[in-house]
Design an enzyme around this catalytic site. Structure first.
Site, PDB file in Angstrom:
ATOM      1  N   VAL A  17     -58.103 -29.749   1.941  1.00  0.00           N
ATOM      2  CA  VAL A  17     -58.884 -30.596   2.840  1.00  0.00           C
ATOM      3  C   VAL A  17     -57.992 -31.278   3.868  1.00  0.00           C
ATOM      4  O   VAL A  17     -58.289 -31.288   5.071  1.00  0.00           O
ATOM      5  CB  VAL A  17     -59.684 -31.648   2.041  1.00  0.00           C
ATOM      6  N   ARG A  49     -44.414 -33.456  -1.925  1.00  0.00           N
ATOM      7  CA  ARG A  49     -43.163 -32.698  -1.726  1.00  0.00           C
ATOM      8  C   ARG A  49     -43.043 -32.353  -0.247  1.00  0.00           C
ATOM      9  O   ARG A  49     -43.935 -31.716   0.327  1.00  0.00           O
ATOM     10  CB  ARG A  49     -43.170 -31.437  -2.578  1.00  0.00           C
ATOM     11  N   LYS A 107     -64.310 -39.158  -4.782  1.00  0.00           N
ATOM     12  CA  LYS A 107     -65.505 -39.494  -5.566  1.00  0.00           C
ATOM     13  C   LYS A 107     -65.165 -40.178  -6.873  1.00  0.00           C
ATOM     14  O   LYS A 107     -65.869 -41.096  -7.300  1.00  0.00           O
ATOM     15  CB  LYS A 107     -66.337 -38.247  -5.819  1.00  0.00           C
ATOM     16  N   GLU A 131     -68.334 -40.358   3.296  1.00  0.00           N
ATOM     17  CA  GLU A 131     -69.355 -39.306   3.322  1.00  0.00           C
ATOM     18  C   GLU A 131     -68.898 -38.050   2.592  1.00  0.00           C
ATOM     19  O   GLU A 131     -69.690 -37.357   1.948  1.00  0.00           O
ATOM     20  CB  GLU A 131     -69.711 -38.960   4.768  1.00  0.00           C
ATOM     21  N   GLY A 136     -69.876 -32.471   0.161  1.00  0.00           N
ATOM     22  CA  GLY A 136     -69.125 -31.841   1.242  1.00  0.00           C
ATOM     23  C   GLY A 136     -69.637 -32.154   2.622  1.00  0.00           C
ATOM     24  O   GLY A 136     -69.702 -33.306   3.048  1.00  0.00           O
ATOM     25  N   ASP A 203     -67.520 -34.222 -12.457  1.00  0.00           N
ATOM     26  CA  ASP A 203     -67.613 -34.245 -11.003  1.00  0.00           C
ATOM     27  C   ASP A 203     -69.010 -34.679 -10.562  1.00  0.00           C
ATOM     28  O   ASP A 203     -69.167 -35.569  -9.724  1.00  0.00           O
ATOM     29  CB  ASP A 203     -67.270 -32.862 -10.448  1.00  0.00           C
ATOM     30  N   LYS A 207     -70.528 -38.268  -8.584  1.00  0.00           N
ATOM     31  CA  LYS A 207     -71.395 -38.221  -7.404  1.00  0.00           C
ATOM     32  C   LYS A 207     -72.736 -38.906  -7.676  1.00  0.00           C
ATOM     33  O   LYS A 207     -73.281 -39.586  -6.799  1.00  0.00           O
ATOM     34  CB  LYS A 207     -71.599 -36.768  -6.987  1.00  0.00           C
ATOM     35  N   GLY A 306     -65.068 -27.150  -0.270  1.00  0.00           N
ATOM     36  CA  GLY A 306     -64.247 -26.303   0.584  1.00  0.00           C
ATOM     37  C   GLY A 306     -63.545 -27.122   1.659  1.00  0.00           C
ATOM     38  O   GLY A 306     -63.982 -28.212   2.020  1.00  0.00           O
TER      39      GLY A 306
END
Length: 433
Positions: A17, A49, A107, A131, A136, A203, A207, A306
């Protein structure tokens, strides 16, 4: 007129991302400046790194000292895409203390500590936007927080995890088992090497906490959300759903109790009718169905994960926060005025699909029905059939009317004590009717 001094942005994290955020910022500088009303400049990128090659990002922007980056007096906005609780929480708090607004996709942190972060941001007079933390690229949180601010949201029902949706969709369309479908999801990059957060519902629970908090103006954390994953869903469950005219989905469900005095939040696999809009959401896509008093039923649909889709949501927040900076204002903060309690899962009312392995002999059905009646769980339909090639073993499938989860749990506990019940093969909730 456009301000000439650029707004400076610190980027924390340069994974899938973060890399996409940096790419868009550096390749769409003119468009972003025109939309914001001032140039926006990537001033530093904090990574774990520094040795890796990062095409498109000047090496002089790379740093491993994230704390020093967010403490810089010239940083206007911090974009946090590293995830996890720490060091993200400390870095965001430090950014607030030094006058920077924050855009986050985290999240887990927001579901665990959103109230405290909002309070710190408000005290510092800066923004906290996120958002990208849910679904996504789908514009969802801002419509809930702003477009529906004058309405009363009663229910939020959604597919908020693309990995589990892909797995269940593959099981439904091909007849594959869970392990086989997970293997394909991993090979295609939809599932992480360690898929626990997705397949066990963590996950989606994070949310759900964020959605419930915004939708119901109430503080809800991930610990308040009932959670079941999909690891126990079998091909037989998928087949039973088909026979009922349903499909299996991992759903995040947030709703007001019937009397409106409390809310519930839960994540679990459920059967939903094929006629429901969420039933046709396939692959790794997300969709959230919102029911509001005046607006009625609204559906938000799109890619839920994604690099590019999540970066799109991050950049949307970045533009909004930068505009606020220029105007000397802040956007809407947390709204928890309702302070509704979160009811336990036992108070939730829904329908159930219960599959039992029982002795294939007279009187068993009567025994089982008696246990359901004893606990006030009304039976809608029953299907019993002997197992091919088995000796005295049968499958009994019971679909109930709506009942409290606690009543169903008590029923199951009693059924497991019957000598005629060899096993409770599965329990699935039926939603969306």
């Amino acid at each position: 007129m456009m301000r000439t001094r650029p707004l400076k942005v610190a980027l924390l994290g340069c994974g899938v991302v973060g890399t996409e955020v940096a790419r868009i910022m550096t390749t769409h500088t003119a468009d972003l400046a025109a939309r914001i009303g001032a140039p926006v400049e990537l001033a530093g990128v904090a990574v774990r790194r520094a040795g890796r090659e990062r095409p498109g990002i000047p090496s002089e922007l790379i740093t491993t000292d994230a704390t020093a980056l967010v403490k810089r007096d010239d940083i206007d906005v911090v974009v946090e895409v590293i995830g996890g609780i720490e060091p993200a929480r400390s870095l965001i708090t430090t950014a607030f203390e030094h006058g920077a607004s924050v855009v986050s996709a985290n999240k887990a942190l927001l579901a665990a500590d959103g109230a405290a972060l909002h309070a710190t941001a408000a005290a510092a007079g800066v923004d906290l936007y996120y958002e990208a933390a849910v679904a996504g690229a789908i514009p969802l949180l801002r419509p809930l927080r702003e477009s529906l601010a004058g309405d009363k949201v009663n229910r939020i029902l959604g597919i908020t995890n693309g990995t589990t949706n892909f797995i269940l969709d593959k099981m439904e369309s091909t007849g594959a088992g869970y392990s086989e479908a997970l293997e394909e999801a991993t090979a295609l990059g939809y599932a992480e090497a360690d898929p626990t957060a997705d397949v066990e519902g963590f996950d989606a629970a994070a949310k759900a906490a964020i959605l419930a908090g915004i939708g119901f103006h109430t503080r809800v954390t991930a610990d308040d959300v009932f959670r079941e994953g999909i690891t126990e869903v079998t091909a037989a469950d998928i087949a039973s759903a088909k026979e009922m005219g349903c499909v299996m989905k991992l759903l995040a469900i947030c709703e007001r109790t019937p009397d409106g005095t409390a809310v519930t939040a839960r994540v679990h696999p459920a059967m939903i009718p094929r006629s429901h809009p969420l039933a046709n959401v396939g692959g790794a896509y997300n969709a959230v169905f919102v029911e509001a008093e005046a607006a009625g039923r609204l559906m938000f649909y799109g890619p839920g994960a994604g690099g590019a889709p999540t970066a799109s949501a991050v950049l949307g927040d970045l533009v909004a926060v930068c505009r606020n900076k220029l105007a000397g204002a802040v956007g809407p903060g947390a709204s928890a005025y309702a302070q509704l309690p979160v009811s336990p899962m036992g108070e939730v009312v829904t329908r159930y699909h219960v599959s039992l392995d029982v002795d294939d002999r007279a009187g068993v059905l009567s025994q089982v029905a008696g246990v359901f009646a004893e606990h006030g769980v009304s039976i809608d339909t029953v299907r019993q059939q002997g197992r091919e090639g088995s000796q005295g073993d049968a499958s009994l499938v019971v679909v109930t009317h709506r009942a409290k989860d606690a009543a169903l749990a008590a029923t199951i506990a009693e059924l497991q004590k019957l000598d005629s019940v060899r096993a409770v093969a599965s329990i699935m909730r039926v939603e969306g009717e």
